[in-house]
Design an enzyme around this catalytic site. Structure first.
Site, PDB file in Angstrom:
ATOM      1  N   ARG A 296       0.859  -1.189  -0.271  1.00  0.00           N
ATOM      2  CA  ARG A 296      -0.021  -0.335  -0.351  1.00  0.00           C
ATOM      3  C   ARG A 296       1.308   1.251   0.018  1.00  0.00           C
ATOM      4  O   ARG A 296       0.543   2.061  -0.121  1.00  0.00           O
ATOM      5  CB  ARG A 296      -0.644   0.383   0.917  1.00  0.00           C
ATOM      6  N   TYR A 436      -5.931  -0.223  -6.872  1.00  0.00           N
ATOM      7  CA  TYR A 436      -5.027  -1.209  -6.535  1.00  0.00           C
ATOM      8  C   TYR A 436      -4.904  -1.701  -4.986  1.00  0.00           C
ATOM      9  O   TYR A 436      -5.414  -0.271  -4.040  1.00  0.00           O
ATOM     10  CB  TYR A 436      -3.675  -0.780  -6.744  1.00  0.00           C
ATOM     11  N   GLU A 437      -5.094  -2.529  -4.438  1.00  0.00           N
ATOM     12  CA  GLU A 437      -4.612  -3.130  -2.946  1.00  0.00           C
ATOM     13  C   GLU A 437      -5.204  -2.459  -2.008  1.00  0.00           C
ATOM     14  O   GLU A 437      -5.012  -1.775  -0.980  1.00  0.00           O
ATOM     15  CB  GLU A 437      -3.074  -2.654  -2.366  1.00  0.00           C
ATOM     16  N   GLY A 438      -6.582  -2.701  -2.212  1.00  0.00           N
ATOM     17  CA  GLY A 438      -7.893  -1.967  -1.458  1.00  0.00           C
ATOM     18  C   GLY A 438      -8.375  -0.663  -2.277  1.00  0.00           C
ATOM     19  O   GLY A 438      -7.165   0.342  -1.757  1.00  0.00           O
TER      20      GLY A 438
END
Length: 598
Positions: A296, A436-438
């Site tokens: 993140r 991306y990534e949440g």
């Protein structure tokens, strides 16, 4: 026109004077990573990224990765060769543990390398980024046998890694996944299922790909509690470490994407593929969060890195492009940089990029403190601050990536909309980072749903108190700092009011807090950005460089007066609650309930 120049002077100033890197270098285990060594290393890294990686950016976008009839994936021309140079130079291993062949440098240094490689070519940089996330998961939860078998070549980059989370029916709801893992007699597992959106799920740059796959064992609890994590290598590994037979994982297709065309985003099919459990069964979510938290901050850096490259291009264009006559100018035409609105867009980019860089490096420095400081209490508090800063860095950083690359395109005018200039690529490439990534909405929900609740809100209020310590420092610095101090004080007040409202309201009405979570996170992003620029402005005179001191003061003042006031304007949205968000049903939202007048 689109030539990348690593901003090494800005980075060196940030490390030495803004985020306190010399103190990081004094932590146990980092004695070899003093500032002078790090600056020299980063200069060499910047040279490599500019000379070797950056020229592949445009080629990668126009060619893209290609799925071959035999199911293998070819990356664009030059990628394989440049990746081998990257591995040989050892850039990916710099911040990784020495016991597995890494350089043992702080995460703060690794973050700078991430910025440099991402500015050079975001699509290329995704392969090392995902590999690092897989390495982090193995370091935390892998047993000794798995670590010894996989980590040495993953650390060097000879083998790359992926994260296999998403499935067609699941999306961000990881608990809905259906991939199965059945234990075999030899202790391995047979993995069957399909995964989508797998970045670098197959490619020709490395001989081995190590997939980290979330799957569900028979009889596992429903939802996220029943998820386990497995290593599923592209090729099985023999006892002597050599590669054996091809595993039963196939690339079904490549996604056709808006941007990052060179990065192969794969649909992968597993059919009784051999996998190895990481940690314990039903512990997959914990392992996944190690991977995702590592990634993140790296994704937040993508917003910074692509915005930096787009800014460099738009600045060059603004100096070269002549059109019209600026007020007070003479001659046939003026460069468009002489027009106030173009200056406004350039200053907005420059100030936000500087603030983002300081903020990302600050987060990384707290990561290093949380893992290496000898005092457990200091480590614990640093870990809390990382928890606060990471969703801000990821969400605010990638939102700004979208906004600033759009400004860069706007400066190009009509030429920005023409693909050949390259300005549009930056906007297309960075758009995925907010997903991306949440997604950024998930980051905002994490901030108010988890991080705000730490010690009943005290953790975030204490951090806000730490930020407010800069107000008397600005007062003592001279009248030229007064506009920054006054505006920061106003906006800190607004942020504190929103925070106390969230603390009061969230436990009894979580929907109300979640409804304001995105504007609330934006308030934090604006205030932390202004705070870091003010820190830089206060620190710059000590360098003895009058030009640097002036530029840092101007950037901090511009941000405080022209960008930071957005914070207080978001207070109403942050504290409005959920009433109007849910007042209209789906039919009313679609307009079906509206009457047509005759």
């Amino acid at each position: 026109m689109d030539q990348y120049q690593p901003p090494l002077a800005d980075i060196s100033f940030a490390l030495e004077h803004v985020v306190g890197y010399p103190d990081i270098a004094k932590l146990p285990g980092f004695e070899h990573a003093d500032l002078d060594t790090v600056v020299e290393l980063l200069e060499q890294c910047g040279d490599f990224m500019a000379a070797a990686v950056a020229p592949t950016n445009r080629t990668g976008d126009t060619q893209g990765s290609r799925l071959q009839p035999d199911g293998t994936v070819l990356t664009p021309d030059g990628f394989k060769e440049v990746y081998h140079q990257y591995v040989e130079a050892g850039w990916g291993s710099v911040p990784l543990p020495e016991e597995y062949g890494g350089g043992g440098f702080p995460r703060t240094v690794g973050l700078v390398i991430q910025e440099l490689i991402t500015s050079a070519n975001m699509a290329f940089s995704l392969c090392p980024l995902l590999t690092q996330g897989a390495i982090e998961a193995l370091l935390h939860y892998g047993d000794d046998a798995l670590k010894e078998r996989y980590l040495p070549k993953m650390v060097t980059g000879e083998w790359t890694g992926t994260m296999n989370l998403t499935e067609p029916q699941a999306g961000s709801d990881v608990g809905a996944l259906t991939t199965r893992a059945v234990r075999q007699g030899d202790g391995s597992y047979a993995i069957t299922g399909q995964k989508i959106f797998i970045t670098y799920g197959d490619h020709d740059m490395a001989e081995q790909i190590v997939h980290l796959v979330l799957a569900r064992t028979p009889g596992a609890p429903e939802g996220t509690r029943g998820i386990s994590c497995f290593i599923v290598p592209k090729f099985l590994v023999n006892d002597d470490g050599s590669l054996g037979a091809r595993n039963a994982v196939e690339t079904v297709s490549l996604e056709h994407k808006m941007g990052i065309h060179a990065s192969p985003t794969c649909v992968l099919s597993y059919e009784n593929a051999t996998g190895y459990l990481i940690g314990e069964e039903n512990n997959g979510m914990r392992i996944m969060f190690v991977m995702m938290n590592s990634a993140r901050l790296g994704v937040g850096v993508q917003g910074l890195a692509v915005a930096e490259r787009a800014y460099q291009q738009s600045l060059a264009y603004a100096q070269e492009r002549r059109q019209g006559l600026a007020a007070g100018a003479s001659g046939a035409s003026s460069p468009i940089i002489d027009f106030p609105d173009v200056r406004r867009m350039l200053m907005t980019q420059r100030a936000h990029v500087a603030a983002m860089r300081y903020l990302m490096l600050l987060d990384a420095s707290y990561v290093d403190i949380s893992t290496h400081h000898p005092d457990p209490a200091v480590r614990s508090r640093a870990d809390e601050i990382v928890g606060i800063l990471t969703p801000i860095c990821k969400s605010f950083g990638t939102d700004l990536g979208n906004e600033l690359t759009s400004l860069a395109l706007q400066i190009h005018g009509g030429m920005g909309f023409i693909e050949e200039t390259g300005a549009a690529q930056h906007l297309r490439d960075i758009r995925i980072a907010a997903i991306y990534e949440g997604t950024n909405g998930i980051q905002a929900a994490d901030l108010v749903g988890r991080k705000l609740g730490v010690r009943g809100g005290s953790s975030m209020l204490e951090f806000l108190g730490t930020m407010r310590e800069i107000e008397p420092q600005l007062a003592d610095a001279g009248t030229e700092f007064d506009p920054i101090r006054v505006e920061l004080g106003r906006q800190f007040d607004a942020l504190e009011e929103a925070t106390r409202w969230m603390v009061r309201t969230g436990p009894g009405d979580p929907n109300a807090a979640l409804s304001g979570s995105t504007p609330y996170l934006r308030m934090w992003g604006l205030c932390t950005g202004a705070w870091m620029l003010a820190r830089a402005a206060l620190a710059a005179p000590a360098t003895g460089d009058a030009g640097l001191a002036e530029s840092q003061l101007v950037l901090a003042r511009f941000y405080a007066e022209q960008l930071l006031p957005q914070c207080a304007s978001l207070l109403g949205a942050a504290t409005a609650g959920s009433r109007d968000l849910f007042a209209l049903d789906a039919g009313q939202l679609s307009g079906a309930a509206r009457k047509v007048r005759s």
